[in-house]
Each structure stands twice: as structure tokens, then as C-alpha cells.
Design an enzyme around this catalytic site. Structure first.
Site, PDB file in Angstrom:
ATOM      1  N   TYR A  15      53.728  41.822  41.463  1.00 46.31           N
ATOM      2  CA  TYR A  15      53.538  40.544  42.384  1.00 46.31           C
ATOM      3  C   TYR A  15      54.302  39.593  42.876  1.00 46.31           C
ATOM      4  O   TYR A  15      54.461  39.547  43.979  1.00 46.31           O
ATOM      5  CB  TYR A  15      52.360  39.969  41.521  1.00 46.31           C
ATOM      6  CG  TYR A  15      51.431  39.035  42.136  1.00 46.31           C
ATOM      7  CD1 TYR A  15      50.385  39.134  43.202  1.00 46.31           C
ATOM      8  CD2 TYR A  15      51.537  37.626  41.961  1.00 46.31           C
ATOM      9  CE1 TYR A  15      49.623  38.319  44.030  1.00 46.31           C
ATOM     10  CE2 TYR A  15      50.850  36.609  42.555  1.00 46.31           C
ATOM     11  CZ  TYR A  15      49.942  37.008  43.479  1.00 46.31           C
ATOM     12  OH  TYR A  15      49.077  36.064  44.044  1.00 46.31           O
ATOM     13  N   LYS A  24      53.256  47.813  47.144  1.00 47.74           N
ATOM     14  CA  LYS A  24      53.311  48.300  48.599  1.00 47.74           C
ATOM     15  C   LYS A  24      52.400  47.281  49.390  1.00 47.74           C
ATOM     16  O   LYS A  24      52.737  47.052  50.679  1.00 47.74           O
ATOM     17  CB  LYS A  24      52.640  49.630  48.493  1.00 47.74           C
ATOM     18  CG  LYS A  24      53.595  50.887  48.327  1.00 47.74           C
ATOM     19  CD  LYS A  24      52.707  52.372  48.452  1.00 47.74           C
ATOM     20  CE  LYS A  24      53.530  53.433  48.161  1.00 47.74           C
ATOM     21  NZ  LYS A  24      52.687  54.628  47.940  1.00 47.74           N
ATOM     22  N   THR A  25      51.221  46.870  48.818  1.00 44.00           N
ATOM     23  CA  THR A  25      50.396  45.997  49.571  1.00 44.00           C
ATOM     24  C   THR A  25      51.021  44.825  50.118  1.00 44.00           C
ATOM     25  O   THR A  25      50.981  44.537  51.215  1.00 44.00           O
ATOM     26  CB  THR A  25      49.421  45.618  48.935  1.00 44.00           C
ATOM     27  OG1 THR A  25      48.523  46.862  48.525  1.00 44.00           O
ATOM     28  CG2 THR A  25      48.423  44.550  49.464  1.00 44.00           C
ATOM     29  N   GLY A  59      37.943  39.006  49.988  1.00 38.73           N
ATOM     30  CA  GLY A  59      37.973  38.629  48.493  1.00 38.73           C
ATOM     31  C   GLY A  59      37.518  37.265  48.552  1.00 38.73           C
ATOM     32  O   GLY A  59      36.864  36.573  49.413  1.00 38.73           O
ATOM     33  N   ASN A  74      40.051  46.635  52.085  1.00 45.61           N
ATOM     34  CA  ASN A  74      40.024  47.880  51.558  1.00 45.61           C
ATOM     35  C   ASN A  74      38.975  47.912  50.394  1.00 45.61           C
ATOM     36  O   ASN A  74      38.655  48.934  49.498  1.00 45.61           O
ATOM     37  CB  ASN A  74      41.370  48.707  51.026  1.00 45.61           C
ATOM     38  CG  ASN A  74      41.833  47.767  50.056  1.00 45.61           C
ATOM     39  OD1 ASN A  74      41.543  46.942  49.419  1.00 45.61           O
ATOM     40  ND2 ASN A  74      42.910  48.725  49.278  1.00 45.61           N
ATOM     41  N   GLY A 116      37.980  43.052  46.515  1.00 45.50           N
ATOM     42  CA  GLY A 116      37.068  42.115  47.363  1.00 45.50           C
ATOM     43  C   GLY A 116      35.627  42.842  47.131  1.00 45.50           C
ATOM     44  O   GLY A 116      35.433  43.857  46.375  1.00 45.50           O
ATOM     45  N   LYS A 139      55.543  39.486  46.860  1.00 42.74           N
ATOM     46  CA  LYS A 139      55.450  38.172  47.631  1.00 42.74           C
ATOM     47  C   LYS A 139      56.684  37.567  48.027  1.00 42.74           C
ATOM     48  O   LYS A 139      56.832  37.137  49.065  1.00 42.74           O
ATOM     49  CB  LYS A 139      54.827  37.449  46.970  1.00 42.74           C
ATOM     50  CG  LYS A 139      53.045  37.581  46.426  1.00 42.74           C
ATOM     51  CD  LYS A 139      52.123  37.391  47.634  1.00 42.74           C
ATOM     52  CE  LYS A 139      50.721  37.556  47.546  1.00 42.74           C
ATOM     53  NZ  LYS A 139      49.871  37.490  48.629  1.00 42.74           N
TER      54      LYS A 139
HETATM   55  P1  NAD Z   1      40.969  38.624  45.799  1.00 37.21           P
HETATM   56  O1  NAD Z   1      41.542  39.666  45.037  1.00 37.21           O
HETATM   57  O2  NAD Z   1      39.757  38.084  45.440  1.00 37.21           O
HETATM   58  O3  NAD Z   1      41.363  38.926  47.330  1.00 37.21           O
HETATM   59  C1  NAD Z   1      42.157  39.841  47.803  1.00 37.21           C
HETATM   60  C2  NAD Z   1      41.459  40.723  48.697  1.00 37.21           C
HETATM   61  O4  NAD Z   1      42.587  41.676  49.209  1.00 37.21           O
HETATM   62  C3  NAD Z   1      40.536  41.669  48.152  1.00 37.21           C
HETATM   63  O5  NAD Z   1      39.410  41.514  48.998  1.00 37.21           O
HETATM   64  C4  NAD Z   1      40.900  42.984  48.182  1.00 37.21           C
HETATM   65  O6  NAD Z   1      40.007  44.123  48.135  1.00 37.21           O
HETATM   66  C5  NAD Z   1      41.878  42.965  49.461  1.00 37.21           C
HETATM   67  N1  NAD Z   1      43.082  43.846  49.210  1.00 37.21           N
HETATM   68  C6  NAD Z   1      43.908  44.224  48.138  1.00 37.21           C
HETATM   69  N2  NAD Z   1      44.854  45.178  48.677  1.00 37.21           N
HETATM   70  C7  NAD Z   1      44.466  45.361  49.850  1.00 37.21           C
HETATM   71  C8  NAD Z   1      45.142  46.508  50.776  1.00 37.21           C
HETATM   72  N3  NAD Z   1      46.099  47.269  50.446  1.00 37.21           N
HETATM   73  N4  NAD Z   1      44.442  46.621  51.980  1.00 37.21           N
HETATM   74  C9  NAD Z   1      43.542  45.902  52.346  1.00 37.21           C
HETATM   75  N5  NAD Z   1      43.161  44.828  51.626  1.00 37.21           N
HETATM   76  C10 NAD Z   1      43.348  44.777  50.422  1.00 37.21           C
HETATM   77  O7  NAD Z   1      42.269  37.281  45.697  1.00 37.21           O
HETATM   78  P2  NAD Z   1      42.357  35.974  46.341  1.00 37.21           P
HETATM   79  O8  NAD Z   1      42.247  34.782  45.071  1.00 37.21           O
HETATM   80  O9  NAD Z   1      41.195  35.625  47.371  1.00 37.21           O
HETATM   81  O10 NAD Z   1      43.703  35.918  47.057  1.00 37.21           O
HETATM   82  C11 NAD Z   1      43.925  36.029  48.251  1.00 37.21           C
HETATM   83  C12 NAD Z   1      45.425  35.947  48.625  1.00 37.21           C
HETATM   84  O11 NAD Z   1      45.819  34.651  48.401  1.00 37.21           O
HETATM   85  C13 NAD Z   1      46.190  36.920  47.945  1.00 37.21           C
HETATM   86  O12 NAD Z   1      47.215  37.305  48.716  1.00 37.21           O
HETATM   87  C14 NAD Z   1      46.748  36.050  46.688  1.00 37.21           C
HETATM   88  O13 NAD Z   1      48.104  36.597  46.376  1.00 37.21           O
HETATM   89  C15 NAD Z   1      47.069  34.802  47.490  1.00 37.21           C
HETATM   90  N6  NAD Z   1      46.812  33.767  46.508  1.00 37.21           N
HETATM   91  C16 NAD Z   1      45.710  33.280  45.665  1.00 37.21           C
HETATM   92  C17 NAD Z   1      45.891  32.387  44.528  1.00 37.21           C
HETATM   93  C18 NAD Z   1      44.483  32.065  43.738  1.00 37.21           C
HETATM   94  O14 NAD Z   1      44.684  31.365  42.939  1.00 37.21           O
HETATM   95  N7  NAD Z   1      43.392  32.505  44.324  1.00 37.21           N
HETATM   96  C19 NAD Z   1      47.050  32.023  44.057  1.00 37.21           C
HETATM   97  C20 NAD Z   1      48.209  32.277  44.866  1.00 37.21           C
HETATM   98  C21 NAD Z   1      48.219  33.056  46.008  1.00 37.21           C
END
Ligand code: NAD
Ligand code: UDP
Length: 314
Positions: free
Chosen positions: A146, A92-93, A13, A35, A39, A150
Site C-alpha cells: 500500500y 497493481k491498483t 467505496g 470493481n 466497495g 501510493k
Molecule cells: P474503500 O475501500 O471504501 O474504497 C475504495 C474503493 O476502490 C472500493 O469501492 C473498491 O471496490 C475500489 N477499488 C479497489 N480496487 C479497485 C480497482 N482495481 N479498480 C476499481 N476499483 C477498485 O476505501 P476508502 O476509505 O473509501 O478510500 C478511498 C481512497 O482514499 C483510497 O485510495 C485510499 O487509499 C484513500 N485513503 C483513505 C483513507 C481513509 O482513512 N479512509 C486514508 C488515506 C487514504
């Protein structure tokens, strides 16, 4: 040099791929589990020839066994559009995923960091948000899959810590942006930049007076690494975000100015439960991580716009 073995879930991601770049640069061995729901292979393809990098396609709602020293648990869709696409899967995730990763950490005695979120504060009634604020979350709203997922993950982390002595680290991430955001991710920074570069209308939801505090991804990665390295008895939660707060209208205006676009702002309905304000209190991060963000909005937006110019069809 000690080469640590580090598991990053959600490593393909936006944030995860930057974190992996940094961990590899520091001489570690990294295993990325993803998965590919939100990403992209493109985010990690430059690492495929690196012998210290390994990619495994796996869904963290299923158990996963490996020997590592540290786990960064990032797997979870982060954009409202994507986490609302299949809300049950999102819960679930967060929940089964946390259980699987915590079970693994317990078994192999690994240190584990949870990428939690400012969304645990919901639509906050306390401003700015400190870590001791319990939040204001609608448990049956469109964002609850969400937010509540979390929140339960944080509960699980603390219960594994208290009950099983698992070494946990929790950070609450505030809105983060930068290169490698998915162009159709639906989050505000990527939406506005893509619209501006394509000369399309810029879609402001509501009156644009709601606020967010935007953090550039490099600052977040620095905060994550520092959090993982904190003293043994320090668990967090710690807010990791940039306290400079902007209205969404101001963000649109900055992007219009920096891209020089002729796009016009149009107004659309505000999605339900959209938080009105968000600003981190980073006193704990300053004290415990000796951390504060270095990259301010215009500098970060310029870097992000340069990235999107290369990948977006004008
Ligand atoms: P993103 O969507 O780019 O990355 C999330 C990644 O998790 C993706 O590559 C996706 O394919 C993978 N994924 C999702 N469900 C999955 C599963 N069941 N099994 C395996 N892989 C799975 O989002 P991001 O911005 O890179 O966020 C990364 C983390 O940081 C997340 O947990 C998000 O909640 C947290 N977060 C991000 C932000 C932000 O502003 N970017 C803010 C708060 C929290
Ligand atoms: N937003 C907007 N136009 C868009 C996308 C988002 O005005 O095209 C608004 C959205 O309503 C919210 C803010 O920008 O108030 C941040 O949205 P985002 O989805 O990036 O993150 P979150 O709401 O989870 O903080």
C-alpha cells in the site's frame, strides 16, 4: 451553471460515495468506476435513478477511455486487512491504475486528483508530519504494498505533470471515518463501533498507546473539492486530516462511552510495522485551500454510531 463531467474511481467505496453525493449536489455529472472489491452497491444505490449519475463496473488496472473534465482517483483498498489480502493486486491498483488514469488525463486534458495517504510517511520520525518530510517506510514490510504503491503513484503523477503538463492535484489523506465504512472493513473506528454495538470484546492492538488523528468524512470531501479548485499551478501534495491526535485506547474509551456498551477492552498483538504516531501539519491546506476540519471526534463518532446502529445486527 456549468455542469462538469467528473470521473470518480473507487466511487462505490466509503469516501468515494460521499464525494459523489457532493459532486452531484453541486450540479455535476458523475461517472463512477469501481470493481466492488471493497466497495458496496449499497453506498451508491440511492443514486441509481439519477440521470446525471452513471456506474461502470471496471477494474482500473485495465485501460479505460471516456471524455471527462476532471478525474478523482480513489480506487484502492484502504484498510490494512483488505490491502494485504492480495498485495500484488494492491500494488497493481496503485501503479497500473495511476498509469491508466494519468494516460487518460493526458489524452483528454482532464484535471486529475490523486487520493494519496499519510502512509507515504510510514512510521514517521518527524512529528507532526509536514509535506516536505520524505517518510520512513519499510519497502518489504506487510504494509509496503500500500505505502510504496501510493508513493510510486505520487511519483507518476509528478512525472506526468513535468513531462506532459498534466494538471495534477495530490492530497495525502489521514485516517478518515464516517457512515458507509464497511462493517467488516477491519479499520479501527468501524471495528470498535461494531464490537461495542454487538457487546463483543473491543480488540485493542498493542498497548493502545499508538496514536492516530481522525478526520470525519465530510471534512475530507470539502478538502478534496477545494483542492481540485485550486489555482492552475498548484499541485500539492497537501495533507488533509484533522490535527487532533488521540491514542487508540482513548478512541476505544470514547466509543465505549458514546455507545454505553458493556463491552470490555482486550489486548491483541500489534500488527507488524504499525505506525506509532500520526498527526498532520495542515499549514498548507489552511493557506492554499482555506480549509480546516470542522467536525471533532465526539460529534463525528456520534453520527457514525447512529449509522452503524441502523445496519449492524445487535
Ligand atoms: P474503500 O475501500 O471504501 O474504497 C475504495 C474503493 O476502490 C472500493 O469501492 C473498491 O471496490 C475500489 N477499488 C479497489 N480496487 C479497485 C480497482 N482495481 N479498480 C476499481 N476499483 C477498485 O476505501 P476508502 O476509505 O473509501 O478510500 C478511498 C481512497 O482514499 C483510497 O485510495 C485510499 O487509499 C484513500 N485513503 C483513505 C483513507 C481513509 O482513512 N479512509 C486514508 C488515506 C487514504
Ligand atoms: N487497531 C486496533 N484494533 C482494531 C483495529 C485497529 O487497535 O480492531 C489499531 C491498529 O493497530 C492501528 C490503529 O488502530 O494502530 C489504526 O488502524 P487502522 O487499520 O484503522 O488504520 P491505519 O493503521 O492504517 O492507520
Amino acid at each position: 451553471m456549468i455542469r462538469k463531467k467528473i470521473l470518480v474511481t473507487g466511487g462505490a467505496g466509503f469516501v468515494g460515495s460521499h464525494l459523489i453525493d457532493r459532486l452531484l449536489k453541486e450540479g455535476n455529472e458523475v461517472i463512477c468506476v469501481d470493481n466492488y472489491f471493497t466497495g458496496q452497491k449499497q453506498n451508491i444505490v440511492h443514486l441509481m435513478g439519477n440521470p446525471y449519475f452513471e456506474y461502470i463496473r471496471h477494474d482500473i488496472t485495465m485501460p479505460f477511455f471516456i471524455e471527462v473534465d476532471e478525474i478523482y482517483n480513489l480506487a484502492c483498498p484502504a484498510s490494512p486487512v483488505h490491502y494485504q489480502y492480495n498485495p500484488i493486486k494492491t500494488v497493481k491498483t496503485s501503479v497500473s491504475g495511476a498509469l491508466n488514469m494519468l494516460g487518460l488525463a493526458k489524452r483528454i486534458n482532464a484535471k486529475i486528483l490523486q487520493a494519496s495517504t499519510s502512509e507515504v510517511y510510514g512510521d514517521p520520525k518527524v512529528h507532526p508530519q509536514r509535506e516536505d518530510y520524505w517518510g520512513h517506510v519499510n519497502p518489504i514490510g506487510t504494509r509496503s504494498c500500500y505505502d510504496e504503491g501510493k508513493r510510486v503513484a505520487e511519483t507518476l503523477f509528478f512525472n506526468y505533470h513535468w513531462q506532459n503538463k498534466v494538471r495534477i492535484k495530490i492530497i495525502r489523506i489521514f485516517n478518515t471515518y464516517g457512515p458507509r465504512m464497511h462493517p467488516h472493513d477491519g479499520r479501527v473506528v468501524s471495528n470498535f463501533i461494531v464490537q461495542a454495538l454487538q457487546g463483543k470484546d473491543i480488540t485493542l492492538y498493542g498497548d493502545g498507546m499508538q496514536t492516530r488523528s481522525f478526520q470525519y468524512v465530510d471534512d475530507l470531501v470539502e478538502g478534496m473539492i477545494r483542492m481540485m479548485a485550486t489555482r492552475e499551478d498548484f499541485t500539492g501534495p497537501v495533507n488533509v486530516g484533522n490535527p487532533n491526535e488521540f491514542t487508540i485506547k482513548e478512541l476505544a474509551e470514547h466509543i465505549i462511552e458514546l455507545t454505553g456498551t458493556k463491552s470490555k477492552i482486550i489486548y491483541k498483538d500489534l500488527p507488524s510495522d504499525d505506525p506509532m504516531q500520526r498527526q498532520p501539519d495542515i499549514t498548507i491546506a489552511k493557506k492554499e485551500l482555506d480549509w480546516q476540519p470542522n467536525i471533532q471526534l465526539k460529534e463525528g463518532l456520534t453520527k457514525t454510531i447512529d449509522y452503524f446502529k441502523k445496519i449492524v445486527i445487535h
